[in-house]
Scaffold this active site. Sequence first.
Site, PDB file in Angstrom:
ATOM      1  N   SER A 320       2.687  -0.684 -13.307  1.00  0.00           N
ATOM      2  CA  SER A 320       3.987  -0.980 -13.325  1.00  0.00           C
ATOM      3  C   SER A 320       4.249  -1.003 -11.663  1.00  0.00           C
ATOM      4  O   SER A 320       3.945  -0.238 -11.076  1.00  0.00           O
ATOM      5  CB  SER A 320       4.910   0.025 -14.170  1.00  0.00           C
ATOM      6  OG  SER A 320       6.176   0.033 -13.710  1.00  0.00           O
ATOM      7  N   GLU A 362       3.229  11.149  -1.358  1.00  0.00           N
ATOM      8  CA  GLU A 362       3.939   9.898  -1.831  1.00  0.00           C
ATOM      9  C   GLU A 362       5.211   9.693  -1.222  1.00  0.00           C
ATOM     10  O   GLU A 362       5.554   8.399  -0.507  1.00  0.00           O
ATOM     11  CB  GLU A 362       4.354  10.060  -3.278  1.00  0.00           C
ATOM     12  CG  GLU A 362       5.103   8.837  -3.823  1.00  0.00           C
ATOM     13  CD  GLU A 362       5.712   9.152  -5.287  1.00  0.00           C
ATOM     14  OE1 GLU A 362       5.540   8.098  -6.104  1.00  0.00           O
ATOM     15  OE2 GLU A 362       6.161  10.314  -5.507  1.00  0.00           O
TER      16      GLU A 362
END
Length: 574
Positions: A320, A362
Site C-alpha cells: 500500500s 522510519e
Amino acid sequence: MDMVNVTVDGRKIQVPQGTSVLYAARTAGVDIPTLCHHPELRPEGNCRVCLVEVEGVRNLPASCVYPVNEGMVIHTNSPAVRDARKMVVELLLANHPQDCLSCQRSMNCELQTIAADLGIRKVRFDGERKQHPLDEANPSIVRDQSKCILCGRCIRACSERQGVHVYSFAKRGFNATVVPAFNQGLHQVACTYCGQCAAVCPTAAIVVKDDTQPIWQVLGDPKKHVVVQTAPAVRVALGEALGMEVGNVVTGKMVAALRRLGFDKVFDTDFSADLTIMEEGTELLGRLKGKGKLPMITSCSPGWVNYAELLYPDLLDHLSTAKSPQQMFGALVKTYYAEKSKIDPKDIVSVSIMPCTAKKAEAVREEMKSSGYQDVDFVLTTGELGRMIKEAGIDFEKLPEEEYDAPMGISTGAGVIFGATGGVMEAALRTVYEVVTGQELECVDFKSVRGLDGLKEATVQVGDTAVKVAVAHTLANAKLMMDKVRAGEADYHFIEIMACPGGCIGGGGQPVTSCENFRQRRIDAIYGCDSCSTLRKSHENPAIKELYATWLGEPNGEKAHKLLHTHYHPQNRG
C-alpha cells in the site's frame, strides 16, 4: 505421552520423556538460573550458568539442554553446583564493564540479577578486558560488544524468529564476539531495525538508542510547541515499565504523565490509524477494480517495509502507498494542526511514543517530509517514556485519568486494535464492508484474523466479492508469505504483515518482561479497549469526517496523496 519419574532435590515428580532438566526442575518448584536460555528460542547451553549435578553423571551438565530419563536423581543446589555457577558468573563479570549504575539495563539486567542472587560480592579474577567500539551509526539500535556475554540469543532471535540472519559468532576463545557480516555496523547490513535482538539480550550489549535528552531540551524551550502522539500498543505496556502487572491499560494515566512532563498537546496515534484505514481501504477498493496490483499488502510496520525493500524489491508495488499512522500524524501536525492552531510549523516539535525501534528509522527517511518539514522530529519507545516518567519523579499509579486533546485525540476501537497482529486487517474489513455494501455490519469482530498463529487466512463476503485475506507476523512468516506472492501462489486480495511477534504489542521498544504469556495479555488488553469503545469503525470517527470535509478532501484525493502517501525503493545494504 510417555512419562518418567525423576527426583529433583529430594522431591519425586513425573514429567514427559524428553523434558529438559531445567523444565523438570521448574515443575518441582526449583528455579535454575539461566543466561543463554530463552523460552521462545532454541536451547543451546552456551553460558553454563544452569549447571546441575546428576547422580551417575561425571560432569555437571547444562540443564537447559540435558534431557531427563527414568529414575534420574538431580541436585540443583549442591556445593559443587553452587561453586561452578559462581565461577562462571565471576568469569563473565571479570570481562564486563563495571558501569552498572549508569547502564540502561540497570535493575533489569539478567547478569546483574543472577550475580546478586548467587551472593557474589567480589570478583576474584582480574585481567585483560575486551574493548570494542560502539555500533551506533544507525537511528534505532546501539550495540556495545564490551557487554556481550556470548549467549547467542540475538543470533537465534534474528535467524529463528525473523529469518534475517544479521548476527553470527566470529573468532574464538577470548576474542570471540557476535557481529554482523565482516564486522560491519547495522546500518551497513540488511538489518530491518526491528529490535528483536534488543528484546532478548540479557544485558545491555544491544539496546534501543536513547533519544530522551533532546526531548528534555525541547520541553524546556519556551519557544517550541511540543506535541506528542502515543501508539495503540503503548497504553497496554507502559505500566510494565513502571512496576505494574502485564496487560494493564494505562491510557488515562499516560496522558496525565505526558502533560506533567511538559508536552503542550497530547494526541493519539489511533486518530491517524483511523485515517490510515480510510486511505488504505479506499486504495484497496481501487485495486479490487483493477487500479493497482493484488494482493495489496499493508505498509504500516517499518520493520516489514525495510525487509521488503531489502529482500523483495521486485514486489514493492504490492505494498500500500499509505504511510504508517505515525507518519500520517506527523504530516498533519505540521500542516492541518499548524493551520488550525495558527502556529508556525517551524516552531512545532512533533514527538511520537512507539512500541517499535524501526519507527526511529522510519521518521528520518527522506520521503517523510511531505509537510515541508521532517514530519516526525523524535521517536521515543515505550521504555524510554517509562524512564522519563521515573526521572521526573512522577508517581504514575497515583495520577488521575485524563483525556487526549481534541481533535487529533479522538479515535475509534478500530484504531486501537492496530496494536495487535490482525488488527489492521480487522479494522479495514469493518470499514470496507460498510462502504461497499452500504449496510451496517452486524458483528464487527473478525475473530478469524486474531490470535498468535504465525499465518492466518480468512475469506470475507463483501457485497458480491469474496475477499480473501491473510495475516502474518514476524519476518520469518513474512518470508513464507512473500515467497508465495513471488511464485504467484498467493490468491489473496489483502495481506497484513507485521515485523514483530504479536504485532506492535511485541515491538522491540516495549518493556522487557519475563512473563511467559505477556503478548497474549497485551493483546487481550488491546481488544478490551476496542470492545469498550463507543465507536468501533474508523469511518465513524467524527474528527476524521471533519478533516476530510473541511480540509483534506476525499480519501485518496490529490491533497491526501501528497501528505498521506509515499513510495518505496530498494535498499542496497548488506
